[in-house]
Write a protein that holds these residues in place. Structure first.
Motif, PDB file in Angstrom:
ATOM      1  N   GLY A  96       0.169  -1.225  -0.182  1.00 52.46           N
ATOM      2  CA  GLY A  96       0.318  -0.019  -0.153  1.00 52.46           C
ATOM      3  C   GLY A  96       1.258   2.139   0.115  1.00 52.46           C
ATOM      4  N   LYS A  97       2.101   1.401  -0.392  1.00 49.20           N
ATOM      5  CA  LYS A  97       3.083   2.119  -0.493  1.00 49.20           C
ATOM      6  C   LYS A  97       2.409   2.672  -1.628  1.00 49.20           C
ATOM      7  N   GLY A  98       2.450   4.666  -1.522  1.00 50.93           N
ATOM      8  CA  GLY A  98       2.855   5.817  -2.423  1.00 50.93           C
ATOM      9  C   GLY A  98       2.839   6.869  -2.186  1.00 50.93           C
ATOM     10  N   PRO A  99       2.495   7.867  -2.857  1.00 49.25           N
ATOM     11  CA  PRO A  99       3.721   9.129  -2.734  1.00 49.25           C
ATOM     12  C   PRO A  99       3.352   9.691  -1.746  1.00 49.25           C
ATOM     13  N   SER A 100       4.291  10.190  -1.546  1.00 51.39           N
ATOM     14  CA  SER A 100       4.856  11.185  -0.028  1.00 51.39           C
ATOM     15  C   SER A 100       5.253  12.633  -0.496  1.00 51.39           C
ATOM     16  N   PHE A 101       4.727  13.731   0.387  1.00 53.43           N
ATOM     17  CA  PHE A 101       4.778  14.753   0.106  1.00 53.43           C
ATOM     18  C   PHE A 101       5.941  15.889   0.953  1.00 53.43           C
ATOM     19  N   GLY A 102       6.228  16.694   0.151  1.00 50.18           N
ATOM     20  CA  GLY A 102       6.916  18.013   1.581  1.00 50.18           C
ATOM     21  C   GLY A 102       6.931  19.346   0.521  1.00 50.18           C
ATOM     22  N   ASN A 103       9.053  19.173   1.159  1.00 46.50           N
ATOM     23  CA  ASN A 103       8.947  20.646   0.382  1.00 46.50           C
ATOM     24  C   ASN A 103      10.303  20.777  -0.174  1.00 46.50           C
ATOM     25  N   ALA A 104      10.216  20.616  -1.274  1.00 47.56           N
ATOM     26  CA  ALA A 104      11.242  21.220  -1.898  1.00 47.56           C
ATOM     27  C   ALA A 104      11.886  22.489  -1.991  1.00 47.56           C
ATOM     28  N   ARG A 105      13.266  22.131  -0.708  1.00 44.26           N
ATOM     29  CA  ARG A 105      14.332  23.593  -0.287  1.00 44.26           C
ATOM     30  C   ARG A 105      15.334  23.747  -1.272  1.00 44.26           C
ATOM     31  N   SER A 106      15.118  25.217  -1.747  1.00 44.25           N
ATOM     32  CA  SER A 106      16.299  26.030  -2.721  1.00 44.25           C
ATOM     33  C   SER A 106      17.846  26.350  -1.866  1.00 44.25           C
ATOM     34  N   HIS A 107      18.743  26.711  -2.222  1.00 43.93           N
ATOM     35  CA  HIS A 107      19.941  27.599  -1.423  1.00 43.93           C
ATOM     36  C   HIS A 107      19.189  28.605  -1.106  1.00 43.93           C
ATOM     37  N   SER A 108      18.216  28.925  -1.040  1.00 45.84           N
ATOM     38  CA  SER A 108      17.778  30.499  -0.780  1.00 45.84           C
ATOM     39  C   SER A 108      16.962  29.907   0.796  1.00 45.84           C
ATOM     40  N   LEU A 109      16.252  28.061   0.545  1.00 40.94           N
ATOM     41  CA  LEU A 109      15.123  27.988   2.139  1.00 40.94           C
ATOM     42  C   LEU A 109      14.345  28.428   1.421  1.00 40.94           C
ATOM     43  N   ALA A 153      10.338  27.829  -0.017  1.00 36.37           N
ATOM     44  CA  ALA A 153       9.754  25.969  -0.291  1.00 36.37           C
ATOM     45  C   ALA A 153       8.215  26.345  -0.974  1.00 36.37           C
ATOM     46  N   THR A 154       8.614  25.165  -2.241  1.00 34.94           N
ATOM     47  CA  THR A 154       7.774  24.480  -3.052  1.00 34.94           C
ATOM     48  C   THR A 154       7.287  23.644  -2.510  1.00 34.94           C
ATOM     49  N   ARG A 155       6.321  23.647  -2.775  1.00 39.14           N
ATOM     50  CA  ARG A 155       5.915  21.767  -2.858  1.00 39.14           C
ATOM     51  C   ARG A 155       5.876  20.702  -3.617  1.00 39.14           C
ATOM     52  N   ARG A 156       6.588  19.580  -3.270  1.00 41.67           N
ATOM     53  CA  ARG A 156       6.506  18.307  -4.290  1.00 41.67           C
ATOM     54  C   ARG A 156       6.085  17.164  -3.278  1.00 41.67           C
ATOM     55  N   ARG A 157       6.553  15.889  -4.446  1.00 40.47           N
ATOM     56  CA  ARG A 157       6.158  14.953  -4.012  1.00 40.47           C
ATOM     57  C   ARG A 157       7.194  13.491  -4.436  1.00 40.47           C
ATOM     58  N   TRP A 158       7.173  12.719  -3.733  1.00 42.72           N
ATOM     59  CA  TRP A 158       8.327  11.397  -3.846  1.00 42.72           C
ATOM     60  C   TRP A 158       7.387  10.590  -3.921  1.00 42.72           C
ATOM     61  N   ASN A 159       8.063   9.921  -5.213  1.00 43.33           N
ATOM     62  CA  ASN A 159       6.959   8.587  -5.955  1.00 43.33           C
ATOM     63  C   ASN A 159       7.488   7.508  -5.633  1.00 43.33           C
ATOM     64  N   PRO A 160       7.141   6.402  -4.874  1.00 45.93           N
ATOM     65  CA  PRO A 160       7.405   4.711  -4.845  1.00 45.93           C
ATOM     66  C   PRO A 160       8.032   4.018  -6.219  1.00 45.93           C
ATOM     67  N   ASN A 161       8.560   3.365  -5.856  1.00 47.22           N
ATOM     68  CA  ASN A 161       9.268   3.068  -7.334  1.00 47.22           C
ATOM     69  C   ASN A 161       8.834   1.814  -7.798  1.00 47.22           C
ATOM     70  N   LEU A 162       7.699   2.272  -7.985  1.00 52.37           N
ATOM     71  CA  LEU A 162       6.119   1.120  -8.133  1.00 52.37           C
ATOM     72  C   LEU A 162       7.170   0.263 -10.250  1.00 52.37           C
ATOM     73  N   GLN A 163       6.604  -0.834 -10.110  1.00 57.10           N
ATOM     74  CA  GLN A 163       7.241  -1.465 -11.142  1.00 57.10           C
ATOM     75  C   GLN A 163       5.847  -2.502 -11.488  1.00 57.10           C
ATOM     76  N   LYS A 164       5.761  -2.145 -12.726  1.00 61.09           N
ATOM     77  CA  LYS A 164       4.292  -3.155 -13.307  1.00 61.09           C
ATOM     78  C   LYS A 164       4.812  -4.820 -13.408  1.00 61.09           C
ATOM     79  N   VAL A 165       4.316  -6.051 -12.724  1.00 58.80           N
ATOM     80  CA  VAL A 165       4.575  -7.043 -12.463  1.00 58.80           C
ATOM     81  C   VAL A 165       3.346  -7.844 -12.419  1.00 58.80           C
TER      82      VAL A 165
END
Length: 71
Positions: free
Chosen positions: A9-22, A24-36
């Protein structure tokens, strides 16, 4: 159908991408899913499974039947 792991049931995680000036912009980390193709209840079906479940043998992959040699 949402892209989540069929086994755990692992799905995407959400958080902030931080630039050099800190900034914050929203981003999404996707799990490494394979179609099997998996075998379940005597039937074969194609599902999304994360790489950690594949490496941990938490699903049984289906094996394609080898055609008989023509002779």
């Amino acid at each position: 159908m949402a892209k989540v792991c069929y086994s755990c049931g692992k799905g995407p995680s959400f958080g902030n991408a931080r630039s050099h000036s800190l900034r914050a912009t929203r981003r999404r980390w996707n799990p490494n899913l394979q179609k099997v193709r998996i075998r379940e209840g005597g039937a074969t079906k194609r599902v999304w499974v994360c790489a950690s479940c594949l490496k941990g043998f938490k699903v049984q992959k289906a094996v394609r039947p080898v055609p008989a040699a023509e002779a």
